[in-house]
Write a protein that holds these residues in place. Structure first.
Motif, mmCIF file in Angstrom:
data_model
loop_
_atom_site.group_PDB
_atom_site.id
_atom_site.type_symbol
_atom_site.label_atom_id
_atom_site.label_comp_id
_atom_site.label_asym_id
_atom_site.label_seq_id
_atom_site.Cartn_x
_atom_site.Cartn_y
_atom_site.Cartn_z
ATOM 1 N N VAL A 276 125.889 83.812 -14.819
ATOM 2 C CA VAL A 276 126.671 84.047 -13.612
ATOM 3 C C VAL A 276 126.695 85.549 -13.367
ATOM 4 O O VAL A 276 127.015 86.327 -14.269
ATOM 5 N N LEU A 277 126.315 85.938 -12.178
ATOM 6 C CA LEU A 277 126.350 87.329 -11.757
ATOM 7 C C LEU A 277 127.433 87.455 -10.696
ATOM 8 O O LEU A 277 127.442 86.687 -9.727
ATOM 9 N N ARG A 278 128.342 88.384 -10.900
ATOM 10 C CA ARG A 278 129.405 88.618 -9.925
ATOM 11 C C ARG A 278 129.191 89.970 -9.272
ATOM 12 O O ARG A 278 129.047 90.982 -9.948
ATOM 13 N N ILE A 279 129.164 89.944 -7.959
ATOM 14 C CA ILE A 279 129.057 91.164 -7.164
ATOM 15 C C ILE A 279 130.289 91.182 -6.279
ATOM 16 O O ILE A 279 130.350 90.456 -5.282
ATOM 17 N N GLY A 280 131.271 91.949 -6.675
ATOM 18 C CA GLY A 280 132.552 91.917 -5.978
ATOM 19 C C GLY A 280 133.135 90.523 -6.075
ATOM 20 O O GLY A 280 133.237 89.951 -7.154
ATOM 21 N N ALA A 281 133.469 89.943 -4.931
ATOM 22 C CA ALA A 281 134.042 88.596 -4.892
ATOM 23 C C ALA A 281 132.975 87.506 -4.885
ATOM 24 O O ALA A 281 133.293 86.322 -4.979
ATOM 25 N N LEU A 282 131.707 87.889 -4.791
ATOM 26 C CA LEU A 282 130.611 86.927 -4.677
ATOM 27 C C LEU A 282 130.120 86.503 -6.063
ATOM 28 O O LEU A 282 129.812 87.351 -6.899
ATOM 29 N N ALA A 283 130.022 85.188 -6.291
ATOM 30 C CA ALA A 283 129.525 84.657 -7.567
ATOM 31 C C ALA A 283 128.168 84.004 -7.347
ATOM 32 O O ALA A 283 127.993 83.171 -6.447
ATOM 33 N N ILE A 284 127.205 84.383 -8.186
ATOM 34 C CA ILE A 284 125.829 83.870 -8.119
ATOM 35 C C ILE A 284 125.536 83.165 -9.441
ATOM 36 O O ILE A 284 125.666 83.760 -10.515
ATOM 37 N N TYR A 285 125.124 81.908 -9.376
ATOM 38 C CA TYR A 285 124.786 81.118 -10.553
ATOM 39 C C TYR A 285 123.269 81.091 -10.682
ATOM 40 O O TYR A 285 122.564 80.828 -9.700
ATOM 41 N N VAL A 286 122.766 81.341 -11.883
ATOM 42 C CA VAL A 286 121.318 81.393 -12.118
ATOM 43 C C VAL A 286 120.956 80.329 -13.152
ATOM 44 O O VAL A 286 121.584 80.243 -14.211
ATOM 45 N N ILE A 287 119.937 79.534 -12.831
ATOM 46 C CA ILE A 287 119.469 78.470 -13.715
ATOM 47 C C ILE A 287 117.964 78.309 -13.507
ATOM 48 O O ILE A 287 117.444 78.615 -12.433
ATOM 49 N N HIS A 288 117.289 77.803 -14.512
ATOM 50 C CA HIS A 288 115.847 77.590 -14.399
ATOM 51 C C HIS A 288 115.518 76.438 -13.450
ATOM 52 O O HIS A 288 114.821 76.608 -12.463
ATOM 53 N N GLN B 281 118.774 70.411 -13.345
ATOM 54 C CA GLN B 281 119.605 70.420 -14.550
ATOM 55 C C GLN B 281 120.932 71.163 -14.328
ATOM 56 O O GLN B 281 121.602 71.529 -15.291
ATOM 57 N N LEU B 282 121.309 71.343 -13.094
ATOM 58 C CA LEU B 282 122.532 72.059 -12.750
ATOM 59 C C LEU B 282 123.739 71.361 -13.380
ATOM 60 O O LEU B 282 124.039 70.218 -13.035
ATOM 61 N N PRO B 283 124.460 72.036 -14.307
ATOM 62 C CA PRO B 283 125.549 71.376 -15.026
ATOM 63 C C PRO B 283 126.915 71.485 -14.342
ATOM 64 O O PRO B 283 127.907 70.999 -14.883
ATOM 65 N N ILE B 284 126.974 72.123 -13.183
ATOM 66 C CA ILE B 284 128.252 72.323 -12.506
ATOM 67 C C ILE B 284 128.142 71.871 -11.059
ATOM 68 O O ILE B 284 127.039 71.680 -10.540
ATOM 69 N N GLU B 285 129.275 71.726 -10.416
ATOM 70 C CA GLU B 285 129.325 71.555 -8.966
ATOM 71 C C GLU B 285 129.591 72.962 -8.438
ATOM 72 O O GLU B 285 130.694 73.495 -8.597
ATOM 73 N N PRO B 286 128.576 73.637 -7.893
ATOM 74 C CA PRO B 286 128.696 75.060 -7.563
ATOM 75 C C PRO B 286 129.885 75.420 -6.682
ATOM 76 O O PRO B 286 130.595 76.385 -6.976
ATOM 77 N N ALA B 287 130.130 74.682 -5.613
ATOM 78 C CA ALA B 287 131.235 75.030 -4.722
ATOM 79 C C ALA B 287 132.566 74.924 -5.452
ATOM 80 O O ALA B 287 133.420 75.810 -5.340
ATOM 81 N N ALA B 288 132.756 73.868 -6.221
ATOM 82 C CA ALA B 288 134.001 73.681 -6.973
ATOM 83 C C ALA B 288 134.190 74.766 -8.023
ATOM 84 O O ALA B 288 135.321 75.130 -8.350
ATOM 85 N N ALA B 289 133.084 75.291 -8.545
ATOM 86 C CA ALA B 289 133.144 76.346 -9.562
ATOM 87 C C ALA B 289 133.260 77.742 -8.944
ATOM 88 O O ALA B 289 133.264 78.739 -9.658
ATOM 89 N N GLY B 290 133.316 77.812 -7.611
ATOM 90 C CA GLY B 290 133.473 79.097 -6.935
ATOM 91 C C GLY B 290 132.183 79.864 -6.724
ATOM 92 O O GLY B 290 132.205 81.052 -6.395
ATOM 93 N N MET B 291 131.049 79.198 -6.892
ATOM 94 C CA MET B 291 129.761 79.859 -6.684
ATOM 95 C C MET B 291 129.431 79.872 -5.200
ATOM 96 O O MET B 291 129.632 78.891 -4.497
ATOM 97 N N ARG B 292 128.897 80.990 -4.731
ATOM 98 C CA ARG B 292 128.456 81.099 -3.333
ATOM 99 C C ARG B 292 126.944 80.955 -3.223
ATOM 100 O O ARG B 292 126.404 80.556 -2.210
ATOM 101 N N VAL B 293 126.234 81.304 -4.350
ATOM 102 C CA VAL B 293 124.774 81.267 -4.363
ATOM 103 C C VAL B 293 124.315 80.643 -5.672
ATOM 104 O O VAL B 293 124.897 80.906 -6.726
ATOM 105 N N VAL B 294 123.253 79.828 -5.605
ATOM 106 C CA VAL B 294 122.576 79.325 -6.792
ATOM 107 C C VAL B 294 121.122 79.758 -6.693
ATOM 108 O O VAL B 294 120.445 79.470 -5.701
ATOM 109 N N VAL B 295 120.658 80.485 -7.715
ATOM 110 C CA VAL B 295 119.265 80.925 -7.788
ATOM 111 C C VAL B 295 118.584 80.107 -8.874
ATOM 112 O O VAL B 295 119.075 80.032 -10.006
ATOM 113 N N ALA B 296 117.460 79.483 -8.540
ATOM 114 C CA ALA B 296 116.698 78.684 -9.491
ATOM 115 C C ALA B 296 115.214 78.957 -9.326
ATOM 116 O O ALA B 296 114.785 79.485 -8.304
ATOM 117 N N GLY B 297 114.448 78.582 -10.314
ATOM 118 C CA GLY B 297 112.994 78.706 -10.271
ATOM 119 C C GLY B 297 112.383 77.343 -10.536
ATOM 120 O O GLY B 297 112.784 76.352 -9.964
#
Length: 153
Positions: free
Chosen positions: A69-81, A85-101
C-alpha cells in the motif's frame, strides 16, 4: 505528484521505459521483475514500491511483499501482481487506486470509485501485445491515469 508505473519487465529494463519514468516522484513496479538488477536503476530515479510476481523466485525475491500500500497524502494505492488474487474489497478498505500487472495487457477502468490500472509489460514482447508503461498524476485526493505505448522497433 507523478507516480511512474511499470510491470512485467522479466529481466529487461528498456532504456525507453527508463526515459519515460524519469521525472517521477515515485515508481511502482507491479511484478515479474525476475532479477534484482532491475531495481537499482529504478531506485536511482525515485523511491520505489515493488511487489513479487509469480516469476520472481530465488533468495533475492523472498523479501519482496506480495502486496503493498502506497499512501500519497490522503490517497491510498494498493499494489498487487495478479488482480484475480485481490484479497480485499478496495473501496471498503479505503483504496482509491489498484495497480496490478501479470496479464501484460495495459488497461484502465474504474468501478465503485476505485481506479484499476495495469501498465502492461515493459519487458520482452509477448504475443502481439504492446510494450507499455503508465503514470498516475496525483493532485490532493484527485488522480488521473495515463498508459503509454513505447516506441520499440
Amino acid at each position: 505528484m507523478r507516480v511512474g508505473l511499470i510491470s512485467d519487465t522479466h529481466g529487461l529494463l528498456r532504456p525507453e521505459a527508463l526515459a519515460f519514468l524519469r521525472g517521477s516522484n515515485h515508481i511502482i513496479h507491479a511484478c515479474d521483475i525476475t532479477g534484482p538488477e532491475i531495481l537499482a536503476p529504478l531506485e536511482a530515479i525515485a523511491p520505489l514500491t515493488v511487489v513479487r510476481g509469480n516469476n520472481d523466485r530465488g533468495a533475492w525475491a523472498v523479501a519482496l511483499p506480495e502486496t503493498a500500500v502506497l499512501r500519497i497524502g490522503a490517497l491510498a494505492i494498493y499494489v498487487i501482481h495478479d488482480l484475480k488474487q485481490l484479497p480485499i474489497e478496495p473501496a471498503a478498505a479505503g483504496m482509491r487506486v489498484v495497480v496490478a500487472g501479470h496479464s501484460h495487457k495495459p488497461s484502465r477502468s474504474e468501478y465503485g470509485g476505485v481506479l484499476y490500472i495495469n501498465p502492461g509489460s515493459a519487458g520482452p514482447r509477448r504475443f502481439r501485445l504492446p510494450i507499455s508503461v503508465g503514470e498516475l498524476l496525483v493532485d490532493g485526493d484527485r488522480v488521473t491515469a495515463r498508459l503509454v505505448t513505447l516506441d520499440i522497433n
